[in-house]
Design a protein around this motif. Structure first.
Motif, mmCIF file in Angstrom:
data_model
loop_
_atom_site.group_PDB
_atom_site.id
_atom_site.type_symbol
_atom_site.label_atom_id
_atom_site.label_comp_id
_atom_site.label_asym_id
_atom_site.label_seq_id
_atom_site.Cartn_x
_atom_site.Cartn_y
_atom_site.Cartn_z
ATOM 1 N N LEU A 173 0.834 -1.199 0.000
ATOM 2 C CA LEU A 173 0.000 0.000 0.000
ATOM 3 C C LEU A 173 0.875 1.259 0.000
ATOM 4 O O LEU A 173 0.614 2.207 -0.739
ATOM 5 C CB LEU A 173 -0.934 0.020 1.205
ATOM 6 C CG LEU A 173 -1.753 1.296 1.391
ATOM 7 C CD1 LEU A 173 -2.700 1.507 0.212
ATOM 8 C CD2 LEU A 173 -2.529 1.249 2.687
ATOM 9 N N LEU A 174 1.920 1.249 0.808
ATOM 10 C CA LEU A 174 2.812 2.409 0.880
ATOM 11 C C LEU A 174 3.493 2.661 -0.465
ATOM 12 O O LEU A 174 3.702 3.812 -0.852
ATOM 13 C CB LEU A 174 3.840 2.223 1.985
ATOM 14 C CG LEU A 174 3.252 2.142 3.396
ATOM 15 C CD1 LEU A 174 4.321 1.727 4.390
ATOM 16 C CD2 LEU A 174 2.609 3.451 3.801
ATOM 17 N N GLU A 177 8.011 9.021 -9.984
ATOM 18 C CA GLU A 177 9.419 9.375 -10.222
ATOM 19 C C GLU A 177 10.350 8.892 -9.102
ATOM 20 O O GLU A 177 11.552 8.862 -9.265
ATOM 21 C CB GLU A 177 9.584 10.888 -10.435
ATOM 22 C CG GLU A 177 9.209 11.755 -9.247
ATOM 23 C CD GLU A 177 7.738 12.202 -9.234
ATOM 24 O OE1 GLU A 177 7.419 13.079 -8.417
ATOM 25 O OE2 GLU A 177 6.930 11.666 -10.018
ATOM 26 N N HIS A 178 9.792 8.480 -7.944
ATOM 27 C CA HIS A 178 10.612 8.003 -6.828
ATOM 28 C C HIS A 178 10.450 6.515 -6.556
ATOM 29 O O HIS A 178 11.060 5.990 -5.632
ATOM 30 C CB HIS A 178 10.267 8.776 -5.549
ATOM 31 C CG HIS A 178 10.628 10.223 -5.621
ATOM 32 N ND1 HIS A 178 11.920 10.674 -5.629
ATOM 33 C CD2 HIS A 178 9.854 11.324 -5.713
ATOM 34 C CE1 HIS A 178 11.936 11.988 -5.715
ATOM 35 N NE2 HIS A 178 10.682 12.412 -5.771
ATOM 36 N N ASN A 189 14.114 6.349 -1.128
ATOM 37 C CA ASN A 189 12.779 6.875 -0.883
ATOM 38 C C ASN A 189 12.259 6.335 0.453
ATOM 39 O O ASN A 189 12.268 5.131 0.694
ATOM 40 C CB ASN A 189 11.863 6.467 -2.036
ATOM 41 C CG ASN A 189 10.431 6.808 -1.793
ATOM 42 O OD1 ASN A 189 10.106 7.751 -1.072
ATOM 43 N ND2 ASN A 189 9.555 6.030 -2.396
ATOM 44 N N LEU A 190 11.805 7.213 1.319
ATOM 45 C CA LEU A 190 11.366 6.821 2.656
ATOM 46 C C LEU A 190 10.237 5.797 2.621
ATOM 47 O O LEU A 190 10.301 4.775 3.303
ATOM 48 C CB LEU A 190 10.953 8.053 3.465
ATOM 49 C CG LEU A 190 10.496 7.795 4.898
ATOM 50 C CD1 LEU A 190 11.565 7.055 5.685
ATOM 51 C CD2 LEU A 190 10.136 9.102 5.575
ATOM 52 N N LEU A 191 9.206 6.035 1.838
ATOM 53 C CA LEU A 191 8.093 5.081 1.777
ATOM 54 C C LEU A 191 8.556 3.717 1.266
ATOM 55 O O LEU A 191 8.016 2.687 1.668
ATOM 56 C CB LEU A 191 6.964 5.613 0.896
ATOM 57 C CG LEU A 191 6.103 6.707 1.494
ATOM 58 C CD1 LEU A 191 5.062 7.185 0.492
ATOM 59 C CD2 LEU A 191 5.433 6.258 2.781
ATOM 60 N N ASP A 229 14.438 9.867 10.165
ATOM 61 C CA ASP A 229 13.332 9.611 9.244
ATOM 62 C C ASP A 229 11.993 9.740 9.962
ATOM 63 O O ASP A 229 11.047 10.331 9.448
ATOM 64 C CB ASP A 229 13.429 8.209 8.629
ATOM 65 C CG ASP A 229 14.602 8.035 7.692
ATOM 66 O OD1 ASP A 229 14.977 9.011 7.012
ATOM 67 O OD2 ASP A 229 15.130 6.912 7.633
ATOM 68 N N VAL A 230 11.926 9.186 11.165
ATOM 69 C CA VAL A 230 10.696 9.250 11.955
ATOM 70 C C VAL A 230 10.361 10.699 12.289
ATOM 71 O O VAL A 230 9.217 11.135 12.155
ATOM 72 C CB VAL A 230 10.807 8.390 13.238
ATOM 73 C CG1 VAL A 230 9.615 8.599 14.155
ATOM 74 C CG2 VAL A 230 10.953 6.913 12.878
#
Length: 164
Positions: free
Chosen positions: A38-39, A46-47, A53-55, A142-143
């Motif tokens: 889902l994320l 583009e990422h 990429n964080l997600l 990141d958090v």
């Protein structure tokens, strides 16, 4: 799986309690799981191939939203937060911010170096308490960025810095 089994028990118990509770006791409470698939759909095209990429580095997010106006939900939220604070050897508090919304972040301590990290986050306002558990190849920075990009390190109460 990097998720602590003790947190998963709290998550499942909360889901079960909400499903079985009366509307008066459970009204407004939510339990949601956001898996990696889902994320990935939320990642801009583009990422999507970007390993930084964080997600893309998050494996799962578990979230519990509780209305603190009800004594049942406030008690349950407080129990989970107390458990995380005193869970022997499971979590270590990494930061705390007091304000209109208080934020407390814990990190799971049992993990091998190449395994994903686990962060347990408590967000609390007058009316709502949110518990998020995030597992992935992420850091405390990141958090912090996810919570509020404009947070400044000097506003964070870091127990490790306070001890030095």
């Amino acid at each position: 799986m990097a998720q602590t089994k003790e947190f998963l028990q709290w998550y499942q118990n909360t889901r079960h309690r909400i499903e079985r509770a009366s509307e008066q006791d459970a009204g407004g409470a939510e339990v949601v799981q956001f898996p990696a698939e889902l994320l990935r759909t939320l990642t801009p095209k583009e990422h999507q191939g970007d390993n930084n990429n964080l997600l893309g580095r998050i494996q799962v997010i578990y979230q519990m939203k509780l209305k603190l106006a009800t004594s049942v939900q406030r008690s349950w939220y407080s129990s989970i937060k107390r458990w995380a604070s005193y869970a022997p050897g499971l979590y270590e508090q990494r930061m705390a911010i007091d304000g209109n919304t208080s934020i407390v972040v814990f990190e799971a301590t049992k993990r091998r170096s190449k395994e994903p990290a686990e962060f347990l986050i408590f967000l609390e306002s007058k009316e709502k308490g949110v518990v998020c558990d995030i597992v992935g190849y992420i850091t405390l920075n990141d958090v912090i960025t996810m919570l509020s990009p404009e947070l400044k390190r000097e506003h964070i109460k870091n127990p490790m810095e306070q001890m030095q």
